[in-house]
Design a protein around this motif. Structure first.
Motif, PDB file in Angstrom:
ATOM      1  N   GLY A  44       0.815  -1.210   0.000  1.00  0.00           N
ATOM      2  CA  GLY A  44       0.000   0.000   0.000  1.00  0.00           C
ATOM      3  C   GLY A  44       0.849   1.260   0.000  1.00  0.00           C
ATOM      4  O   GLY A  44       2.065   1.203   0.160  1.00  0.00           O
ATOM      5  N   ARG A  45       0.201   2.350  -0.165  1.00  0.00           N
ATOM      6  CA  ARG A  45       0.896   3.640  -0.144  1.00  0.00           C
ATOM      7  C   ARG A  45       0.899   4.157   1.272  1.00  0.00           C
ATOM      8  O   ARG A  45      -0.081   4.043   2.009  1.00  0.00           O
ATOM      9  N   ALA A  46       2.054   4.732   1.674  1.00  0.00           N
ATOM     10  CA  ALA A  46       2.177   5.299   3.007  1.00  0.00           C
ATOM     11  C   ALA A  46       2.993   6.575   2.935  1.00  0.00           C
ATOM     12  O   ALA A  46       3.859   6.719   2.076  1.00  0.00           O
ATOM     13  N   ASN A  47       2.711   7.480   3.815  1.00  0.00           N
ATOM     14  CA  ASN A  47       3.385   8.765   3.810  1.00  0.00           C
ATOM     15  C   ASN A  47       4.701   8.705   4.567  1.00  0.00           C
ATOM     16  O   ASN A  47       5.561   9.588   4.374  1.00  0.00           O
ATOM     17  N   SER A  48       4.822   7.707   5.458  1.00  0.00           N
ATOM     18  CA  SER A  48       6.053   7.662   6.256  1.00  0.00           C
ATOM     19  C   SER A  48       6.205   6.248   6.847  1.00  0.00           C
ATOM     20  O   SER A  48       5.319   5.388   6.734  1.00  0.00           O
ATOM     21  N   PHE A  49       7.343   6.050   7.483  1.00  0.00           N
ATOM     22  CA  PHE A  49       7.592   4.775   8.181  1.00  0.00           C
ATOM     23  C   PHE A  49       6.526   4.551   9.253  1.00  0.00           C
ATOM     24  O   PHE A  49       5.999   3.451   9.415  1.00  0.00           O
ATOM     25  N   LYS A  50       6.193   5.632   9.945  1.00  0.00           N
ATOM     26  CA  LYS A  50       5.172   5.564  10.992  1.00  0.00           C
ATOM     27  C   LYS A  50       3.829   5.206  10.384  1.00  0.00           C
ATOM     28  O   LYS A  50       3.089   4.363  10.924  1.00  0.00           O
ATOM     29  N   ASP A  51       3.496   5.804   9.212  1.00  0.00           N
ATOM     30  CA  ASP A  51       2.220   5.544   8.564  1.00  0.00           C
ATOM     31  C   ASP A  51       2.154   4.088   8.104  1.00  0.00           C
ATOM     32  O   ASP A  51       1.114   3.434   8.185  1.00  0.00           O
ATOM     33  N   CYS A  52       3.286   3.541   7.629  1.00  0.00           N
ATOM     34  CA  CYS A  52       3.330   2.136   7.201  1.00  0.00           C
ATOM     35  C   CYS A  52       3.070   1.212   8.389  1.00  0.00           C
ATOM     36  O   CYS A  52       2.369   0.203   8.287  1.00  0.00           O
ATOM     37  N   ALA A  53       3.630   1.562   9.573  1.00  0.00           N
ATOM     38  CA  ALA A  53       3.400   0.771  10.785  1.00  0.00           C
ATOM     39  C   ALA A  53       1.919   0.783  11.170  1.00  0.00           C
ATOM     40  O   ALA A  53       1.342  -0.224  11.586  1.00  0.00           O
ATOM     41  N   GLU A  54       1.265   1.966  10.981  1.00  0.00           N
ATOM     42  CA  GLU A  54      -0.150   2.071  11.315  1.00  0.00           C
ATOM     43  C   GLU A  54      -0.965   1.176  10.401  1.00  0.00           C
ATOM     44  O   GLU A  54      -1.931   0.525  10.815  1.00  0.00           O
ATOM     45  N   LYS A  55      -0.610   1.131   9.072  1.00  0.00           N
ATOM     46  CA  LYS A  55      -1.352   0.314   8.142  1.00  0.00           C
ATOM     47  C   LYS A  55      -1.235  -1.169   8.513  1.00  0.00           C
ATOM     48  O   LYS A  55      -2.192  -1.940   8.426  1.00  0.00           O
ATOM     49  N   CYS A  56      -0.036  -1.602   8.904  1.00  0.00           N
ATOM     50  CA  CYS A  56       0.158  -3.024   9.299  1.00  0.00           C
ATOM     51  C   CYS A  56      -0.642  -3.341  10.559  1.00  0.00           C
ATOM     52  O   CYS A  56      -1.273  -4.391  10.661  1.00  0.00           O
ATOM     53  N   ALA A  57      -0.616  -2.388  11.510  1.00  0.00           N
ATOM     54  CA  ALA A  57      -1.320  -2.628  12.775  1.00  0.00           C
ATOM     55  C   ALA A  57      -2.824  -2.700  12.571  1.00  0.00           C
ATOM     56  O   ALA A  57      -3.531  -3.444  13.253  1.00  0.00           O
ATOM     57  N   ASN A  58      -3.333  -1.915  11.603  1.00  0.00           N
ATOM     58  CA  ASN A  58      -4.778  -1.850  11.406  1.00  0.00           C
ATOM     59  C   ASN A  58      -5.241  -2.683  10.218  1.00  0.00           C
ATOM     60  O   ASN A  58      -6.360  -2.487   9.716  1.00  0.00           O
ATOM     61  N   TYR A  59      -4.395  -3.591   9.721  1.00  0.00           N
ATOM     62  CA  TYR A  59      -4.764  -4.393   8.559  1.00  0.00           C
ATOM     63  C   TYR A  59      -5.946  -5.286   8.915  1.00  0.00           C
ATOM     64  O   TYR A  59      -5.959  -5.974   9.951  1.00  0.00           O
ATOM     65  N   LYS A  60      -6.966  -5.302   8.033  1.00  0.00           N
ATOM     66  CA  LYS A  60      -8.158  -6.109   8.238  1.00  0.00           C
ATOM     67  C   LYS A  60      -8.173  -7.190   7.176  1.00  0.00           C
ATOM     68  O   LYS A  60      -8.369  -6.904   6.000  1.00  0.00           O
ATOM     69  N   GLY A  61      -7.961  -8.366   7.535  1.00  0.00           N
ATOM     70  CA  GLY A  61      -7.973  -9.462   6.590  1.00  0.00           C
ATOM     71  C   GLY A  61      -7.965 -10.801   7.317  1.00  0.00           C
ATOM     72  O   GLY A  61      -7.992 -10.872   8.549  1.00  0.00           O
ATOM     73  N   ALA A  62      -7.939 -11.864   6.501  1.00  0.00           N
ATOM     74  CA  ALA A  62      -7.970 -13.202   7.106  1.00  0.00           C
ATOM     75  C   ALA A  62      -6.699 -13.476   7.876  1.00  0.00           C
ATOM     76  O   ALA A  62      -6.703 -14.238   8.844  1.00  0.00           O
ATOM     77  N   LYS A  63      -5.586 -12.881   7.436  1.00  0.00           N
ATOM     78  CA  LYS A  63      -4.309 -13.086   8.104  1.00  0.00           C
ATOM     79  C   LYS A  63      -3.897 -11.812   8.805  1.00  0.00           C
ATOM     80  O   LYS A  63      -4.285 -10.728   8.412  1.00  0.00           O
ATOM     81  N   LYS A  64      -3.074 -11.973   9.804  1.00  0.00           N
ATOM     82  CA  LYS A  64      -2.628 -10.824  10.585  1.00  0.00           C
ATOM     83  C   LYS A  64      -1.294 -10.343  10.048  1.00  0.00           C
ATOM     84  O   LYS A  64      -0.418 -11.138   9.717  1.00  0.00           O
ATOM     85  N   CYS A  65      -1.141  -9.076  10.007  1.00  0.00           N
ATOM     86  CA  CYS A  65       0.122  -8.480   9.556  1.00  0.00           C
ATOM     87  C   CYS A  65       1.091  -8.486  10.717  1.00  0.00           C
ATOM     88  O   CYS A  65       0.817  -7.899  11.773  1.00  0.00           O
ATOM     89  N   VAL A  66       2.215  -9.191  10.534  1.00  0.00           N
ATOM     90  CA  VAL A  66       3.190  -9.307  11.611  1.00  0.00           C
ATOM     91  C   VAL A  66       4.518  -8.632  11.250  1.00  0.00           C
ATOM     92  O   VAL A  66       5.401  -8.534  12.105  1.00  0.00           O
ATOM     93  N   ARG A  67       4.647  -8.179   9.983  1.00  0.00           N
ATOM     94  CA  ARG A  67       5.913  -7.542   9.586  1.00  0.00           C
ATOM     95  C   ARG A  67       5.637  -6.601   8.378  1.00  0.00           C
ATOM     96  O   ARG A  67       4.837  -6.937   7.506  1.00  0.00           O
TER      97      ARG A  67
END
Length: 499
Positions: A441-464
């Motif tokens: 996905g697109r992210a504005n920063s390293f912090k924003d990328c971490a937020e996207k992983c933490a809030n990922y909604k799907g069958a699998k969990k984002c761990v990295r």
């Protein structure tokens, strides 16, 4: 049969010896002239009659001394008078006036218990008689009462004394047939015998009734016999002789004494003869049969051999018993030693258990100290970490930032919080570059990328997640794999690992 007050009746009978005898026919007693029953030639002025299962002795020329004159009856004959008494259970005796009349009647019951009689030729008296224990089918009937072991009985107008548990010293071993003791004594009396012994208990092939042998009436104890002995009459007292006849009387007495001694010797000889004949008979009966004697000797030899075998076997058995006792003694010693060893083992076991308990207590105390020390270490570590953060900041060397936007070299190994998750930063390190299975996905920063992983909604969990270190492409690579993998290789990408 024995009459109440039998001895008194005996004296009355002797007093009536000159009376006309009476018959025993109930027909005669039932006639209109019962006095005819008192005629005839019988030597005894009395007889018996049975009325309704009760037996009465009737005596001619006799009346009761005590008559109940207030309760008189008028009857047709003597038998009817006796029948009235038989039908009254309280009546034991009655008198019937056979000649003449009385103003109150002619049949009177006895008054009270006085059964004594007096001579009176106008009367006939009836007195109930009762069966003697000597006539019982139970041979031991007379001896069953411990309080009464002897008594007297009339047999042919003579007194006989019976004694329980007694036997004559000398007996004629030839028994006589008799159903009871009274029959045995009566048979003896009819033959001029004056003493008998009768078996009261048990059965024996020799019989039950035995007469005295000779004139010896001496007795000895015998628990299964009863003896009856005729009672001797008291000798009459001789008159005192005149003085001039004293010599004659003396000679007469000596002659009588000599005769008595001679008779005694003759009786003794007869007794000895009978005893000898009896012994001879026993000897003849016990003669030895030669065949039986031979067989007896053979049996004796067999028994002697068996006895020798038994003694030999007994010796062998005793030897085996001795060996068994020795083995048993050895076993007992070994058993005692084993018991001692067992006891020692038990003592050692108990001591070890006590030592183990003490060690467990020591271990528990040490564990408690360890827990306490660990608690103190944790507390000190927390204090140290707090002081370290306060002094140097978070992360390695205290350079971690709390307001991170894009990752920098100083942020390596620091923790970044995104959403409800925390990620560890691995700056410019990645061992497995490649596509991301959860998309880019697109992210504005390293912090924003971490937020996207933490809030990922799907069958699998984002761990990295991966982020290009220079941030020029603004792409956020997210993966569901690789959790816990620590990168070691330098790369153009930095990554965040979910904690």
């Amino acid at each position: 049969m024995i009459v109440k007050s039998s001895l008194l009746l005996l004296s009355a009978a002797l007093a009536f010896a000159d009376q006309t005898p009476i018959g025993v026919s109930s027909v005669c007693l039932s006639s209109d002239t019962p006095n005819d029953c008192c005629t005839g030639g019988a030597p005894n002025p009395s007889g018996e009659v049975k009325i309704d299962d009760r037996t009465f002795k009737f005596t001619c020329g006799s009346t009761l001394l005590s008559l109940n004159s207030r309760k008189a009856h008028t009857v047709s004959n003597a038998h009817e008078c006796a029948s009235l008494c038989a039908n009254d259970l309280s009546c034991e005796s009655s008198s019937f006036k056979a000649h003449g009349k009385t103003p109150r009647g002619n049949c009177f019951f006895v008054l009270g218990d006085n059964l004594d009689q007096k001579p009176d030729g106008d009367w006939i008296t009836f007195t109930e008689v009762f069966p003697s224990c000597l006539e019982s089918d139970d041979r031991n009937a007379c001896c069953s009462d411990p309080a009464k072991q002897e008594d007297e009985v009339l047999i042919d107008n003579a007194r006989w004394k019976w004694t329980c548990k007694s036997i004559l010293n000398t007996l004629n071993l030839k028994s006589r047939p008799a159903a009871n003791a009274l029959e045995c004594a009566s048979l003896c009396a009819s033959e001029g015998c004056e003493a008998i012994s009768f078996r009261t208990q048990g059965d024996n092939q020799r019989g039950n009734c035995f007469f005295a042998l000779g004139s010896n009436k001496d007795q000895q104890p015998a628990p299964k016999f009863l003896s009856l002995v005729k009672v001797e009459k008291d000798p009459p007292i001789p008159p005192t002789p005149e003085p001039e006849c004293e010599e004659c009387v003396k000679e007469k007495d000596e002659c009588i004494q000599d005769k008595k001694e001679c008779n005694d010797k003759m009786d003794t000889c007869k007794d000895d003869l009978e005893q000898t004949e009896h012994k001879l008979e026993m000897c003849q009966n016990n003669q030895v049969d030669q065949g039986k004697l031979t067989q007896c000797e053979a049996d004796k030899s067999v028994l002697q051999k068996a006895e020798e075998d038994c003694r030999r076997h007994s010796a062998e058995v005793e030897e085996k018993k001795k060996q068994c006792r020795e083995e048993q003694h050895t076993c007992e010693i070994e058993k005692g030693n084993l018991n001692m060893q067992k006891q020692q083992c038990e003592n050692d076991k108990n001591q070890l258990n006590m030592d183990l308990t003490h060690k467990d207590d020591e271990i528990a105390a040490l564990n408690s100290q360890i827990v306490t020390l660990n608690g103190r270490i944790d507390a000190l570590q927390q204090s140290y970490n707090s002081l370290n953060v306060a002094c140097n900041g978070e992360g390695p060397d205290g350079k971690c930032r709390t307001n991170l936007f894009d990752a920098e070299p100083r942020d390596d190994q620091c923790i970044i919080t995104a959403g409800n998750e925390k990620f560890k930063i691995h700056y410019a390190k990645l061992d497995d570059p490649g596509p991301a299975d959860l998309g880019t996905g697109r992210a504005n920063s390293f912090k924003d990328c971490a937020e996207k992983c933490a809030n990922y909604k799907g069958a699998k969990k984002c761990v990295r997640f991966m982020w290009k270190t220079d941030g020029k492409d603004r792409a956020c690579y997210m993966r569901s794999t690789g959790m816990g993998v620590v990168p070691t290789k330098s790369s153009l990408f930095s990554s965040g690992q979910l904690l």
